[in-house]
Design an enzyme around this catalytic site. Structure first.
Site, PDB file in Angstrom:
ATOM      1  CG  ASP A 123     -15.287 -77.268  66.011  1.00 56.45           C
ATOM      2  OD1 ASP A 123     -16.279 -76.714  66.492  1.00 56.45           O
ATOM      3  OD2 ASP A 123     -14.272 -76.965  65.573  1.00 56.45           O
ATOM      4  CE1 TYR A 181      -9.838 -83.010  62.033  1.00 59.70           C
ATOM      5  CE2 TYR A 181     -11.615 -84.290  61.532  1.00 59.70           C
ATOM      6  CZ  TYR A 181     -11.187 -83.063  61.947  1.00 59.70           C
ATOM      7  OH  TYR A 181     -11.888 -82.132  61.940  1.00 59.70           O
ATOM      8  CB  SER A 182      -6.608 -88.892  65.565  1.00 54.87           C
ATOM      9  OG  SER A 182      -6.232 -88.719  66.946  1.00 54.87           O
ATOM     10  CG  ASP A 194      -2.026 -92.694  52.855  1.00 53.11           C
ATOM     11  OD1 ASP A 194      -1.384 -93.557  52.314  1.00 53.11           O
ATOM     12  OD2 ASP A 194      -1.586 -92.213  53.978  1.00 53.11           O
ATOM     13  N   GLY A 195      -6.022 -92.217  50.349  1.00 54.01           N
ATOM     14  CA  GLY A 195      -7.232 -92.652  50.106  1.00 54.01           C
ATOM     15  C   GLY A 195      -7.609 -93.803  49.327  1.00 54.01           C
ATOM     16  CG  ASN A 223      -6.868 -93.756  58.303  1.00 58.94           C
ATOM     17  OD1 ASN A 223      -5.977 -94.341  58.581  1.00 58.94           O
ATOM     18  ND2 ASN A 223      -6.797 -92.686  57.450  1.00 58.94           N
ATOM     19  CG  ASP A 224     -10.275 -91.069  60.953  1.00 57.85           C
ATOM     20  OD1 ASP A 224     -11.148 -91.034  60.182  1.00 57.85           O
ATOM     21  OD2 ASP A 224      -9.326 -90.352  60.944  1.00 57.85           O
ATOM     22  CB  SER A 255      -4.688 -82.519  62.119  1.00 57.71           C
ATOM     23  OG  SER A 255      -4.197 -83.039  61.155  1.00 57.71           O
TER      24      SER A 255
END
Length: 290
Positions: A175, A188-189, A71-72, A145-146, A191
């Site tokens: 955080d 990430y969202s 994906d990266g 993504n984010d 998670s």
């Protein structure tokens, strides 16, 4: 048809798949151009029949791009294309991946779909991020993504004030904060407790990271909203990350504005796959009632 190719040249599997793609397309008399990123691996002897071209020139010339990697690789390819967006088919190597449509096992079948025009294009919204420093210097970045703002190397709680289209939302203490697209909702969202958003929806999700208050929850906004983030207290080491790949150190007097970009990423979708099939596979959903 002209097909371009880029990928994660740091992985050994990249070269095996690249050779297979080249062999298949050579038999079909398709013009195949490989990004000059390949030259960065001094240990790889480039075959004489490989056509190599600068990424920018290749992307302007080709009709469609293969991105070999995880994906990266797709995320970085989208950002490199910028507004010269071309359809991208991800050929997956590695572990978890939501965005790729093909892998080494079904490579020939996937390419056949492409050559027969038996595929669709999924348009994915991007986030445009503007960072304004205390001296009014501006930096523009784009994410598929984010956009993540966090405390960086510090262990202290970070306070992030969030406004939505000039209306105060909340000051999140924890955080950090994740601003994600529907595509990024499974990254990430997710998670951090954020919802899964269907990728074609027009929305932006604000997800606090490990908030100090249990009442601080993710919120899904219209894609037309403009999100502004600032820092109400002095803080050293604030970090901003784009798609987990580009990191920027922030001054605590900086302002961040995030909104939907004017252009979209274009991801190839094959008839053998589907979003829900991918979601079930990657999330490990069995469908069985225990």
């Amino acid at each position: 048809m002209i097909i371009g190719c880029t990928g994660n040249y740091r992985k050994e599997e990249f070269y095996t798949i690249l050779q297979k793609v080249h062999e298949i397309l050579s038999k079909e008399d398709i013009e195949f151009i490989i990004s000059s990123d390949l030259n960065k691996n001094s240990e790889f002897n480039i075959p004489s029949d490989y056509r190599i071209m600068d990424f920018r020139l290749m992307s302007e010339k080709c009709d469609l791009l293969f991105a070999i990697g995880g994906d990266g690789t797709i995320l970085s390819t989208v950002r490199r294309l910028e507004q010269n967006m071309k359809p991208i088919m991800g050929i997956h190597i590695g572990g978890l991946g939501f965005l790729s449509e093909s892998n080494e096992d079904n490579l020939a079948e996937s390419i056949a779909y492409i050559l027969n025009s038996n595929y669709t294009i999924s348009e994915r919204m991007l986030l445009e991020t503007q960072i304004t420093s205390p001296n009014d210097a501006k930096q523009m970045l784009w994410a598929l993504n984010d956009v993540v703002v966090d405390h960086g190397p510090s262990a202290r709680l970070l306070k992030v004030e969030v406004q939505v289209s000039n209306h105060y939302l909340n000051t999140f203490e924890g955080d950090g904060v994740i601003i994600s697209t529907p595509t990024g909702s499974t990254a990430y969202s997710l998670s951090a407790g954020g919802p899964i958003i269907y990728p074609s929806m027009d929305s932006i999700t604000v997800t606090p990271i490990c908030p100090h208050s249990l009442s601080a929850r993710p919120i899904v906004l219209k894609a037309t909203e403009i999100i502004t983030m600032s820092f109400p207290e002095p803080y050293e080491g604030i970090s901003l990350a784009i798609d987990g790949q580009i990191k920027v150190s922030l001054d605590d007097q900086a302002q961040i504005q995030i909104k939907q970009a004017e252009y979209f990423a274009k991801l190839v979708r094959l008839p053998t796959n589907g979003y829900f099939k991918t979601l079930r596979t990657k999330m490990g959903w069995s469908g069985k009632v225990r």
